[in-house]
Design an enzyme around this catalytic site. Structure first.
Site, PDB file in Angstrom:
ATOM      1  NE  ARG A   1      48.128 132.610  20.556  1.00  0.00           N
ATOM      2  CZ  ARG A   1      49.261 131.674  20.890  1.00  0.00           C
ATOM      3  NH1 ARG A   1      50.490 132.461  21.505  1.00  0.00           N
ATOM      4  NH2 ARG A   1      49.388 130.594  20.256  1.00  0.00           N
TER       5      ARG A   1
ATOM      6  CB  SER B   1      42.723 129.757  18.565  1.00  0.00           C
ATOM      7  OG  SER B   1      43.496 129.219  18.223  1.00  0.00           O
TER       8      SER B   1
ATOM      9  CD  GLU C   1      44.669 133.576  20.100  1.00  0.00           C
ATOM     10  OE1 GLU C   1      44.700 132.621  20.764  1.00  0.00           O
ATOM     11  OE2 GLU C   1      45.079 133.292  18.611  1.00  0.00           O
TER      12      GLU C   1
HETATM   13  C1  LIG Z   1      43.504 129.657  10.152  1.00  0.00           C
HETATM   14  C2  LIG Z   1      44.293 130.859  10.970  1.00  0.00           C
HETATM   15  C3  LIG Z   1      45.144 130.191  11.775  1.00  0.00           C
HETATM   16  C4  LIG Z   1      46.068 130.872  12.851  1.00  0.00           C
HETATM   17  N1  LIG Z   1      46.974 130.471  13.401  1.00  0.00           N
HETATM   18  C5  LIG Z   1      47.350 131.021  14.497  1.00  0.00           C
HETATM   19  C6  LIG Z   1      48.353 130.456  15.215  1.00  0.00           C
HETATM   20  O1  LIG Z   1      48.952 129.347  15.336  1.00  0.00           O
HETATM   21  N2  LIG Z   1      48.999 131.420  16.222  1.00  0.00           N
HETATM   22  C7  LIG Z   1      48.675 132.573  16.486  1.00  0.00           C
HETATM   23  O2  LIG Z   1      49.392 133.242  17.381  1.00  0.00           O
HETATM   24  N3  LIG Z   1      47.560 133.225  15.687  1.00  0.00           N
HETATM   25  C8  LIG Z   1      47.090 132.491  14.696  1.00  0.00           C
HETATM   26  N4  LIG Z   1      46.281 133.168  13.849  1.00  0.00           N
HETATM   27  C9  LIG Z   1      45.937 134.593  14.223  1.00  0.00           C
HETATM   28  C10 LIG Z   1      46.271 135.394  13.344  1.00  0.00           C
HETATM   29  O3  LIG Z   1      47.006 135.007  12.183  1.00  0.00           O
HETATM   30  C11 LIG Z   1      47.346 136.263  14.103  1.00  0.00           C
HETATM   31  O4  LIG Z   1      46.870 136.915  15.152  1.00  0.00           O
HETATM   32  C12 LIG Z   1      47.961 137.604  12.994  1.00  0.00           C
HETATM   33  O5  LIG Z   1      49.252 138.079  13.667  1.00  0.00           O
HETATM   34  C13 LIG Z   1      47.204 138.489  12.616  1.00  0.00           C
HETATM   35  O6  LIG Z   1      47.831 139.374  11.584  1.00  0.00           O
HETATM   36  P1  LIG Z   1      46.945 140.236  10.737  1.00  0.00           P
HETATM   37  O7  LIG Z   1      47.817 141.055  10.004  1.00  0.00           O
HETATM   38  O8  LIG Z   1      45.843 139.357  10.042  1.00  0.00           O
HETATM   39  O9  LIG Z   1      46.019 141.228  11.860  1.00  0.00           O
HETATM   40  P2  LIG Z   1      44.751 141.842  11.499  1.00  0.00           P
HETATM   41  O10 LIG Z   1      43.723 140.723  12.085  1.00  0.00           O
HETATM   42  O11 LIG Z   1      44.707 142.848  10.623  1.00  0.00           O
HETATM   43  O12 LIG Z   1      44.965 142.872  12.884  1.00  0.00           O
HETATM   44  C14 LIG Z   1      44.819 142.256  14.135  1.00  0.00           C
HETATM   45  C15 LIG Z   1      44.982 143.592  15.271  1.00  0.00           C
HETATM   46  O13 LIG Z   1      46.055 144.378  14.999  1.00  0.00           O
HETATM   47  C16 LIG Z   1      45.904 145.536  14.476  1.00  0.00           C
HETATM   48  N5  LIG Z   1      46.852 146.105  13.775  1.00  0.00           N
HETATM   49  C17 LIG Z   1      47.378 145.089  12.551  1.00  0.00           C
HETATM   50  N6  LIG Z   1      48.464 145.810  12.111  1.00  0.00           N
HETATM   51  C18 LIG Z   1      48.634 146.687  12.756  1.00  0.00           C
HETATM   52  C19 LIG Z   1      49.611 147.720  12.611  1.00  0.00           C
HETATM   53  N7  LIG Z   1      50.749 147.508  11.883  1.00  0.00           N
HETATM   54  N8  LIG Z   1      49.956 148.505  13.681  1.00  0.00           N
HETATM   55  C20 LIG Z   1      48.892 148.346  14.688  1.00  0.00           C
HETATM   56  N9  LIG Z   1      48.003 147.828  14.706  1.00  0.00           N
HETATM   57  C21 LIG Z   1      47.706 146.716  13.872  1.00  0.00           C
HETATM   58  C22 LIG Z   1      44.303 145.661  14.065  1.00  0.00           C
HETATM   59  O14 LIG Z   1      43.892 146.937  14.180  1.00  0.00           O
HETATM   60  C23 LIG Z   1      43.699 144.513  15.043  1.00  0.00           C
HETATM   61  O15 LIG Z   1      43.373 145.198  16.260  1.00  0.00           O
HETATM   62  C24 LIG Z   1      45.554 132.278  12.944  1.00  0.00           C
HETATM   63  C25 LIG Z   1      44.317 132.934  12.105  1.00  0.00           C
HETATM   64  C26 LIG Z   1      43.967 132.074  11.199  1.00  0.00           C
HETATM   65  C27 LIG Z   1      42.995 132.658  10.307  1.00  0.00           C
END
Ligand SMILES: Cc1cc2nc3c(=O)[nH]c(=O)nc-3n(C[C@H](O)[C@H](O)[C@H](O)COP(=O)(O)OP(=O)(O)OC[C@H]3O[C@@H](n4cnc5c(N)ncnc54)[C@H](O)[C@@H]3O)c2cc1C
Length: 356
Positions: free
Chosen positions: A164, A249, A351
């Site tokens: 992570r 998580s 996380e």
């Molecule tokens: C129900 C649920 C289940 C999940 N299960 C898992 C799992 O099994 N495994 C796991 O690892 N994670 C899991 N996650 C966490 C999440 O889905 C991941 O971390 C995912 O990659 C986040 O993507 P996002 O586009 O929503 O990021 P965001 O929440 O929009 O952003 C996360 C971070 O990245 C930055 N960011 C986003 N895009 C960019 C970009 N293009 N360039 C630079 N910075 C950027 C943002 O500023 C922020 O700091 C889960 C979340 C939920 C709600």
């Protein structure tokens, strides 16, 4: 491009708090990202790049510009007998990309099915599930430096992936925008007994994947079966953010020294642990403890105060049942972390990205 003022972020993040962005804009191309970076130099205000908002906790309205990265496109770069190299733009929905690859028999990310969010955020925390981390298949990540506007391609090694973790959460935190990600995926057949691409082995020994396949009456799985099994397990186990706001998580599983585990097991003989998978072994002296177990042992499973709570089925997930604020969730997280330190002497680490 449209710069809107005072935009509600409620539907742009999965915790579902009612917070606002002072300004909000969507960038659909690399040129638009560059234009916005130049604009930023003129106005001097905080900037937040947003993907799907599924790994973020807002503790208040955002006083600057929220830039939603919405660039689209999937390109097959190289096509070999046994593998492909494919690039996906940052704004592609992660699970749609997984489906796209599964449909074409490109294997490596099927175990990461149904993780919310966008492709661009996947390398940031090196998303992982069911024994697979996205770093296993990332070849390179293209970024743009926020200060200089220069583009760079980082190799897998340069991304410094860990559990992570990556360079994007450390040395490059807040310094680059991820534009696209290039993956190397193995070709597999959709015929169960086809040995043409026989060198690829699905990862089925984590969680209850084999049990789920059995329930599906699948004996020799093909890639779509593996995806379907993972989706079914996840739908059953994880709360749907559309029903109860959450970011998956909330805490990482702590990694501790084996000798600490041995001394803790004298007091807590049932304490579970995982050896790290051999190829990812940083040190054989380290073990991973399931944070969910630690939290449950401290009595938090199913706890609820007003609309902030700990999910009754999965104690790693903190939940907004409706009107909880980011501060309510953060206070609950801090109480949980304090109690785990008191009982086990283990420090949990969030996380989720907390925006305060
Ligand atoms: C129900 C649920 C289940 C999940 N299960 C898992 C799992 O099994 N495994 C796991 O690892 N994670 C899991 N996650 C966490 C999440 O889905 C991941 O971390 C995912 O990659 C986040 O993507 P996002 O586009 O929503 O990021 P965001 O929440 O929009 O952003 C996360 C971070 O990245 C930055 N960011 C986003 N895009 C960019 C970009 N293009 N360039 C630079 N910075 C950027 C943002 O500023 C922020 O700091 C889960 C979340 C939920 C709600």
């Amino acid at each position: 491009m449209h710069l809107d003022q005072k935009v509600s972020l409620k539907t742009h993040h999965t915790f579902g708090m009612e917070v606002e962005a002072r300004y909000f804009v969507e960038a659909k191309t690399h040129t638009e990202v560059l234009t916005l970076l130049n604009y930023r130099h003129m106005i001097h205000m905080p900037i937040l790049f947003l993907g799907g908002g599924s790994n973020i906790l807002f503790t208040r309205s955002f006083p600057g510009i929220v830039i939603k990265i919405n660039s689209k496109g999937i390109e097959l770069k190289e096509d070999y007998d046994d593998h492909v190299v494919v690039t996906a733009e940052a704004g592609e929905n992660w699970d749609d990309f997984v489906q796209y690859c599964v449909d074409r028999g490109w294997a490596g990310i099927e175990n990461l099915s149904l993780i919310p969010g966008k492709v661009g955020a996947a390398p940031i925390q090196n998303i992982g599930a069911y024994g697979v981390e996205v770093s296993d298949v990332i070849q390179s990540v293209q970024v743009i430096e926020i200060e200089t506007g220069k583009q760079k391609r980082l190799t897998n090694a340069e991304c410094q992936f860990g559990y992570r973790d990556s360079i994007f959460k450390n040395a490059l935190k807040g310094k680059v925008i991820i534009l696209n990600v290039t993956f190397k995926l193995q070709k597999v057949s959709d015929l169960p007994d086809d040995k043409v691409f026989g060198s690829y082995h699905f990862r089925l020994d984590y969680g209850d994947i084999r049990g789920e396949l059995e329930q599906m009456a699948v004996t020799i799985p093909v890639i779509s079966d593996v995806r379907e099994a993972i989706c079914q397990i996840r739908r059953r186990k994880l709360p749907d953010p559309a029903i109860a706001g959450n970011a998956g998580s909330f805490f990482k599983n702590p990694v501790i020294e084996k000798k600490l585990l041995i001394s803790l097991q004298e007091r807590f003989p049932a304490m579970p642990f995982y050896q790290q998978v051999p190829e990812k072994l940083v040190s054989s002296d380290l073990v991973k403890i399931p944070a969910a177990w630690l939290i449950e042992q401290c009595g938090w499973k199913g706890y609820r105060i007003h609309d902030a709570g700990v999910h009754p089925g999965q104690p790693l997930v903190l939940v907004n049942y409706g009107t909880a604020t980011g501060t309510d969730i953060l206070e609950l997280a801090n109480q949980i972390m304090d109690s785990v330190v008191q009982k086990f002497g283990i420090q949990l680490e969030p996380e989720v990205n907390v925006i305060s």
